[in-house]
Design a protein around this motif. Sequence first.
Motif, mmCIF file in Angstrom:
data_model
loop_
_atom_site.group_PDB
_atom_site.id
_atom_site.type_symbol
_atom_site.label_atom_id
_atom_site.label_comp_id
_atom_site.label_asym_id
_atom_site.label_seq_id
_atom_site.Cartn_x
_atom_site.Cartn_y
_atom_site.Cartn_z
ATOM 1 N N TYR A 1 40.464 -70.667 16.849
ATOM 2 C CA TYR A 1 39.384 -70.078 17.644
ATOM 3 C C TYR A 1 38.264 -69.579 16.735
ATOM 4 O O TYR A 1 37.174 -69.263 17.206
ATOM 5 C CB TYR A 1 39.872 -68.994 18.602
ATOM 6 N N HIS A 2 38.509 -69.537 15.417
ATOM 7 C CA HIS A 2 37.451 -69.153 14.472
ATOM 8 C C HIS A 2 36.888 -70.430 13.850
ATOM 9 O O HIS A 2 37.019 -70.690 12.656
ATOM 10 C CB HIS A 2 38.025 -68.235 13.403
ATOM 11 N N VAL A 3 36.235 -71.212 14.689
ATOM 12 C CA VAL A 3 35.767 -72.532 14.257
ATOM 13 C C VAL A 3 34.638 -72.435 13.233
ATOM 14 O O VAL A 3 34.435 -73.348 12.428
ATOM 15 C CB VAL A 3 35.371 -73.375 15.485
ATOM 16 N N ALA A 4 33.924 -71.323 13.198
ATOM 17 C CA ALA A 4 32.905 -71.128 12.160
ATOM 18 C C ALA A 4 33.533 -71.086 10.773
ATOM 19 O O ALA A 4 32.881 -71.436 9.781
ATOM 20 C CB ALA A 4 32.142 -69.832 12.416
ATOM 21 N N ALA A 5 34.805 -70.678 10.711
ATOM 22 C CA ALA A 5 35.523 -70.608 9.434
ATOM 23 C C ALA A 5 36.245 -71.902 9.109
ATOM 24 O O ALA A 5 36.247 -72.343 7.960
ATOM 25 C CB ALA A 5 36.532 -69.460 9.468
ATOM 26 N N THR A 6 36.862 -72.522 10.105
ATOM 27 C CA THR A 6 37.668 -73.713 9.839
ATOM 28 C C THR A 6 36.834 -74.981 9.742
ATOM 29 O O THR A 6 37.224 -75.927 9.048
ATOM 30 C CB THR A 6 38.738 -73.896 10.928
ATOM 31 N N ASP A 7 35.692 -75.012 10.417
ATOM 32 C CA ASP A 7 34.822 -76.196 10.417
ATOM 33 C C ASP A 7 33.382 -75.803 10.107
ATOM 34 O O ASP A 7 32.463 -76.101 10.881
ATOM 35 C CB ASP A 7 34.894 -76.898 11.773
ATOM 36 N N PRO A 8 33.147 -75.128 8.967
ATOM 37 C CA PRO A 8 31.800 -74.604 8.705
ATOM 38 C C PRO A 8 30.743 -75.684 8.553
ATOM 39 O O PRO A 8 29.604 -75.504 9.002
ATOM 40 C CB PRO A 8 31.971 -73.799 7.412
ATOM 41 N N ASP A 9 31.089 -76.800 7.936
ATOM 42 C CA ASP A 9 30.086 -77.850 7.709
ATOM 43 C C ASP A 9 29.657 -78.496 9.023
ATOM 44 O O ASP A 9 28.466 -78.682 9.278
ATOM 45 C CB ASP A 9 30.640 -78.905 6.755
ATOM 46 N N VAL A 10 30.629 -78.831 9.860
ATOM 47 C CA VAL A 10 30.311 -79.447 11.156
ATOM 48 C C VAL A 10 29.502 -78.472 12.006
ATOM 49 O O VAL A 10 28.471 -78.839 12.595
ATOM 50 C CB VAL A 10 31.591 -79.873 11.885
ATOM 51 N N CYS A 11 29.963 -77.231 12.081
ATOM 52 C CA CYS A 11 29.275 -76.240 12.919
ATOM 53 C C CYS A 11 27.872 -75.954 12.407
ATOM 54 O O CYS A 11 26.918 -75.889 13.195
ATOM 55 C CB CYS A 11 30.084 -74.947 12.975
ATOM 56 N N ALA A 12 27.730 -75.788 11.097
ATOM 57 C CA ALA A 12 26.407 -75.477 10.540
ATOM 58 C C ALA A 12 25.424 -76.612 10.795
ATOM 59 O O ALA A 12 24.260 -76.369 11.129
ATOM 60 C CB ALA A 12 26.520 -75.190 9.045
ATOM 61 N N ARG A 13 25.897 -77.844 10.652
ATOM 62 C CA ARG A 13 25.008 -78.975 10.921
ATOM 63 C C ARG A 13 24.578 -79.000 12.380
ATOM 64 O O ARG A 13 23.407 -79.249 12.693
ATOM 65 C CB ARG A 13 25.697 -80.289 10.550
ATOM 66 N N LYS A 14 25.522 -78.767 13.288
ATOM 67 C CA LYS A 14 25.190 -78.785 14.711
ATOM 68 C C LYS A 14 24.204 -77.675 15.061
ATOM 69 O O LYS A 14 23.258 -77.883 15.837
ATOM 70 C CB LYS A 14 26.456 -78.678 15.555
ATOM 71 N N VAL A 15 24.404 -76.499 14.492
ATOM 72 C CA VAL A 15 23.490 -75.391 14.771
ATOM 73 C C VAL A 15 22.122 -75.664 14.172
ATOM 74 O O VAL A 15 21.092 -75.444 14.821
ATOM 75 C CB VAL A 15 24.078 -74.063 14.243
ATOM 76 N N ARG A 16 22.095 -76.167 12.951
ATOM 77 C CA ARG A 16 20.804 -76.463 12.323
ATOM 78 C C ARG A 16 20.031 -77.509 13.116
ATOM 79 O O ARG A 16 18.817 -77.368 13.343
ATOM 80 C CB ARG A 16 21.014 -76.947 10.888
ATOM 81 N N GLU A 17 20.711 -78.554 13.551
ATOM 82 C CA GLU A 17 20.050 -79.587 14.355
ATOM 83 C C GLU A 17 19.534 -79.007 15.664
ATOM 84 O O GLU A 17 18.442 -79.360 16.126
ATOM 85 C CB GLU A 17 21.031 -80.732 14.620
ATOM 86 N N PHE A 18 20.298 -78.121 16.264
ATOM 87 C CA PHE A 18 19.881 -77.476 17.517
ATOM 88 C C PHE A 18 18.614 -76.651 17.281
ATOM 89 O O PHE A 18 17.650 -76.748 18.053
ATOM 90 C CB PHE A 18 21.017 -76.605 18.039
ATOM 91 N N PHE A 19 18.603 -75.859 16.222
ATOM 92 C CA PHE A 19 17.429 -75.041 15.914
ATOM 93 C C PHE A 19 16.231 -75.904 15.539
ATOM 94 O O PHE A 19 15.093 -75.608 15.909
ATOM 95 C CB PHE A 19 17.732 -74.062 14.777
ATOM 96 N N ASP A 20 16.483 -76.972 14.758
ATOM 97 C CA ASP A 20 15.373 -77.815 14.284
ATOM 98 C C ASP A 20 14.636 -78.517 15.425
ATOM 99 O O ASP A 20 13.454 -78.858 15.267
ATOM 100 C CB ASP A 20 15.902 -78.867 13.308
ATOM 101 N N ARG A 21 15.305 -78.721 16.525
ATOM 102 C CA ARG A 21 14.661 -79.409 17.655
ATOM 103 C C ARG A 21 13.712 -78.507 18.424
ATOM 104 O O ARG A 21 12.946 -78.976 19.276
ATOM 105 C CB ARG A 21 15.725 -79.979 18.610
ATOM 106 N N LEU A 22 13.758 -77.226 18.148
ATOM 107 C CA LEU A 22 12.952 -76.272 18.900
ATOM 108 C C LEU A 22 11.585 -76.113 18.254
ATOM 109 O O LEU A 22 11.429 -76.158 17.039
ATOM 110 C CB LEU A 22 13.652 -74.911 18.941
ATOM 111 N N LYS A 23 10.589 -75.901 19.054
ATOM 112 C CA LYS A 23 9.253 -75.599 18.568
ATOM 113 C C LYS A 23 9.137 -74.093 18.387
ATOM 114 O O LYS A 23 9.296 -73.334 19.335
ATOM 115 C CB LYS A 23 8.195 -76.107 19.544
ATOM 116 N N THR A 24 8.862 -73.666 17.172
ATOM 117 C CA THR A 24 8.746 -72.242 16.896
ATOM 118 C C THR A 24 7.350 -71.876 16.418
ATOM 119 O O THR A 24 7.066 -70.746 16.113
ATOM 120 C CB THR A 24 9.769 -71.839 15.805
#
Length: 272
Positions: free
Chosen positions: A249-272
Amino acid sequence: MASELRKIGVGEDCELAVRLDDYLLPWDVRPPVVMLHGLAESGEAFRRWVPYFATHHLVVRPDLRGYGDSTPMQGDYVYRFAGLGDDIVRLLDALKLDRVFLIGGKIGGTLAMHLTAKHPDRVIAVAAVGAPASLTSFNERAPTWRKQIHEQGVEAWVRETTAGRLGSSLPPAALDWWIALMSKTKASTLEAFLQMVPTVDVTGELPSIRRPALVITTTGSGLGDVNSVKAWQETIPGSKLEVLPGDSYHVAATDPDVCARKVREFFDRLKT
C-alpha cells in the motif's frame, strides 16, 4: 544550490525541517513541487523521486511536525489533522512559495488532498500516492500499535508491520533501509500522532477539490481494494486513477520510478 536542509518555525512549539533540492536551469524553471511523507517517515522517503523533478522544479521535502529533523512532539501533544495542513501553509509562506504542485504518500497524500480542498489558491495540482481518504478503520489498530511501541520500542513495531506496508516485492536491503528510516521516529511523536490517526477522514472534502488530481493505488493495497479507492477517487471532479500491480500500500516506496514518472507526466501535461 543542490540540496539544502533548513529549519523553519511554524509556531512557538515547532520548527519544521525541510530539504530543498535545487538543480534548476535558470531559464527553464517551473513551479515548485512539495512532497509530503507518511507515518513514521521524513522527507527522505522521497529521495528516489527527486531526480525526476529537480531539474525543472524546486523540490520541497518537509519533515512533518514531530518527524525526521523537525521538533519531536511529546506523547501528550494533541495533533490536529487540519493543524498539519496549517504547518505546510506557514512553511510555504516562509519560503515565499505562492502556488505549488503537491505530492503525498500514505497519510501525506491524505494531507495533500485536504490542502488542495481547503487552499485551492496555493495548489496547482495534486498526486495522492497510496493514500487513504479515510483512516477511521485504524480505530482498533492504532491503540494496539501504541501499546507495542510503548512496550517494545519503535523498531520492533516497524519490523512487525513492514510486510503489510511494503508487500513482497522489495529486496532485503531495501526493507532494511525503510526499517532504519522509520525507526528513527521518536516514540513520543508516534504516541501522539497515532491518537489522531483514526479521526482522519477527508471523504467529505474530496468533491471540493477543483484542481487536477491523480490517485495511484495497487491491486493488492491493504488500505482498500481498487473498487473502494475508485469510489472515493471518482468524487474528485475530473480526477484520474492509476492502478499498479502489487501487494504494497506504500507504492511511492516500492515503485518510486514508475510512480514518479506517472506523476511527472501528469503535471507536465498541465498548463501552468
